[in-house]
Design an enzyme around this catalytic site. Structure first.
Site, mmCIF file in Angstrom:
data_model
loop_
_atom_site.group_PDB
_atom_site.id
_atom_site.type_symbol
_atom_site.label_atom_id
_atom_site.label_comp_id
_atom_site.label_asym_id
_atom_site.label_seq_id
_atom_site.Cartn_x
_atom_site.Cartn_y
_atom_site.Cartn_z
ATOM 1 N N LYS A 49 -11.546 -13.604 3.001
ATOM 2 C CA LYS A 49 -12.286 -13.608 1.656
ATOM 3 C C LYS A 49 -13.445 -14.366 1.592
ATOM 4 O O LYS A 49 -14.413 -14.298 0.695
ATOM 5 C CB LYS A 49 -11.369 -13.853 0.475
ATOM 6 N N TYR A 263 3.592 -2.784 -1.172
ATOM 7 C CA TYR A 263 2.690 -3.774 -0.934
ATOM 8 C C TYR A 263 3.403 -4.960 -0.997
ATOM 9 O O TYR A 263 4.001 -5.204 -2.298
ATOM 10 C CB TYR A 263 1.584 -3.861 -1.840
ATOM 11 N N TYR A 289 -0.300 -9.444 4.927
ATOM 12 C CA TYR A 289 -1.328 -8.554 5.405
ATOM 13 C C TYR A 289 -1.295 -8.812 7.201
ATOM 14 O O TYR A 289 -1.025 -7.902 7.894
ATOM 15 C CB TYR A 289 -2.588 -9.165 5.154
HETATM 16 C C1 LIG Z 1 -7.298 -9.534 1.673
HETATM 17 C C2 LIG Z 1 -6.691 -9.745 3.027
HETATM 18 C C3 LIG Z 1 -6.645 -8.574 3.880
HETATM 19 C C4 LIG Z 1 -7.353 -7.540 3.787
HETATM 20 O O1 LIG Z 1 -8.721 -7.270 3.701
HETATM 21 P P1 LIG Z 1 -9.504 -6.078 3.004
HETATM 22 O O2 LIG Z 1 -10.751 -6.431 2.951
HETATM 23 O O3 LIG Z 1 -8.954 -6.115 1.409
HETATM 24 O O4 LIG Z 1 -8.724 -4.800 3.421
HETATM 25 C C5 LIG Z 1 -6.039 -9.053 5.243
HETATM 26 N N1 LIG Z 1 -5.699 -9.972 5.713
HETATM 27 C C6 LIG Z 1 -5.436 -11.126 4.543
HETATM 28 C C7 LIG Z 1 -4.768 -12.274 4.825
HETATM 29 C C8 LIG Z 1 -6.114 -10.774 3.183
HETATM 30 O O5 LIG Z 1 -5.838 -11.814 2.335
#
Ligand SMILES: *Cc1c(COP(=O)(O)O)cnc(C)c1O
Length: 338
Positions: A49, A263, A289
């Protein structure tokens, strides 16, 4: 691509390293595995992010905002990095957290990312699962405006066209690193959620005419809606960069076979992937993720999806702080024996 005309504030350390994973590659016996360390962007423990926020926060400041509002799941890495960026720029930060998992454990609700949100001075409110989060942010923005504030609303995951620019930039950085080291990348793999990362990558890689295929491993939606979402955002981002129509629908590929029950809900594959990366490479993944993304990559390697000798890069999108919120998911983990 008209990338330079968009304001950007540097928030992350970069370029992030591109490193080999020799021990994991050997253990799995498949392609040569590399890792692009976007977990090392540095912003309050980093993550993907940060790159999006470099463009989003620049736009917020350009619009004269004094406050940012964003949303995410309880253990949102996006919320934590937004809180950090806001603190660094002297803006107020309001976070709305959605209880997507229903977990009641103290550590899930208050440790990990949530602890850091609060530590960095964000105000945090909680709402139940399936709340209309965009409407909740709009309502909060309205309240703040009535009190004379100038709020800037950042969508969940920072995934709009402006946020996606962060991953257009990352794609160019990766192509440059590969060129400088003579690395031919056969596939780039990463976890895909709110779509901004993958959308930015496909636009950037196409803009660089790199022909590197991207494989997103889904963490929430089914394949069709996930790919549609990524493609839609990629199209709008390409248009904003004055290269409309540059991304082909076929270049957006998501494998959503590794979501599990939903999720943020742990899977056996995630636990294995997090443990394996820790013990072979000393690298910490996250439970929501990158752990599921790596679980997908490991499974595809075992199924001979990639050829020996190919170079596969895993984009580590960060989030290891979330492990503290999910410590109980690792209760079955056995310490290595001496
Ligand atoms: C938000 C996030 C993602 C996914 O990225 P997107 O742009 O939302 O698809 C992947 N890994 C981590 C650790 C994240 O925080």
């Amino acid at each position: 691509m008209k990338l330079a005309k968009f304001p950007r504030i540097r928030l992350g350390h970069g370029p992030t390293p591109l490193e080999p994973m020799p021990r994991l590659s050997e253990l799995l016996g498949g392609p040569n595995l590399w890792i692009k360390r976007d977990d090392c962007t540095g912003l309050a423990t980093g993550g993907n992010k940060t790159r999006k926020l470099e463009y989003l926060m620049a736009e917020a400041l350009a619009q004269g905002a004094d406050t940012v509002i964003t949303q995410g799941a309880t253990q949102s890495n996006h919320a934590r990095q937004t809180a950090a960026a806001a603190a660094r720029l002297g803006l107020q930060c309001h976070i709305i957290l959605e209880d997507r998992t229903g977990y009641k454990q103290e550590e899930y609700r208050h440790s990990g990312n949530v602890f850091f949100d609060v530590l960095m001075g964000a105000s945090v409110s909680e709402v139940p699962a399936d709340t209309d989060m965009d409407a909740a942010m709009a309502a909060l923005a309205e309240q703040l405006r009535a009190r004379g504030k100038k709020p800037y609303v950042i969508p969940g995951g920072g995934s709009n066209t402006v946020g996606a620019l962060g991953y257009v930039t990352c794609a160019l950085e990766l192509v440059d690193q590969a060129n400088n080291t003579g690395l031919v990348i056969d596939t780039l793999v990463h976890a895909t959620g709110s779509a901004g990362t993958q959308a930015g990558l496909v636009v950037g890689l196409e803009g660089a005419r790199s022909q590197i295929p991207v494989l997103g491993i889904g963490v929430r939606a089914a394949r069709k809606p996930q790919e549609d979402r990524v493609f839609g955002l990629a199209e709008r981002t390409a248009e904003m960069l004055a290269v409309p129509g540059s991304v082909a629908r076929e270049s957006v590929v998501a494998n959503c076979d590794y979501v599990g029950d939903g999720y943020g809900l742990p899977t056996a594959g995630m636990i294995e992937a997090v443990t394996l990366l820790s013990r072979t490479e000393g690298i910490l993944l996250d439970p929501v993720y990158s752990g599921k993304g790596m679980a997908g990559l490991i499974d595809l390697i075992r199924k001979k999806h990639f050829k020996k000798g190919q170079n596969v890069v895993f984009l580590h999108t960060g989030g290891a702080v979330g492990l503290f919120g999910y410590r109980q998911a690792f209760d079955g983990l056995k310490p290595a024996t001496t």
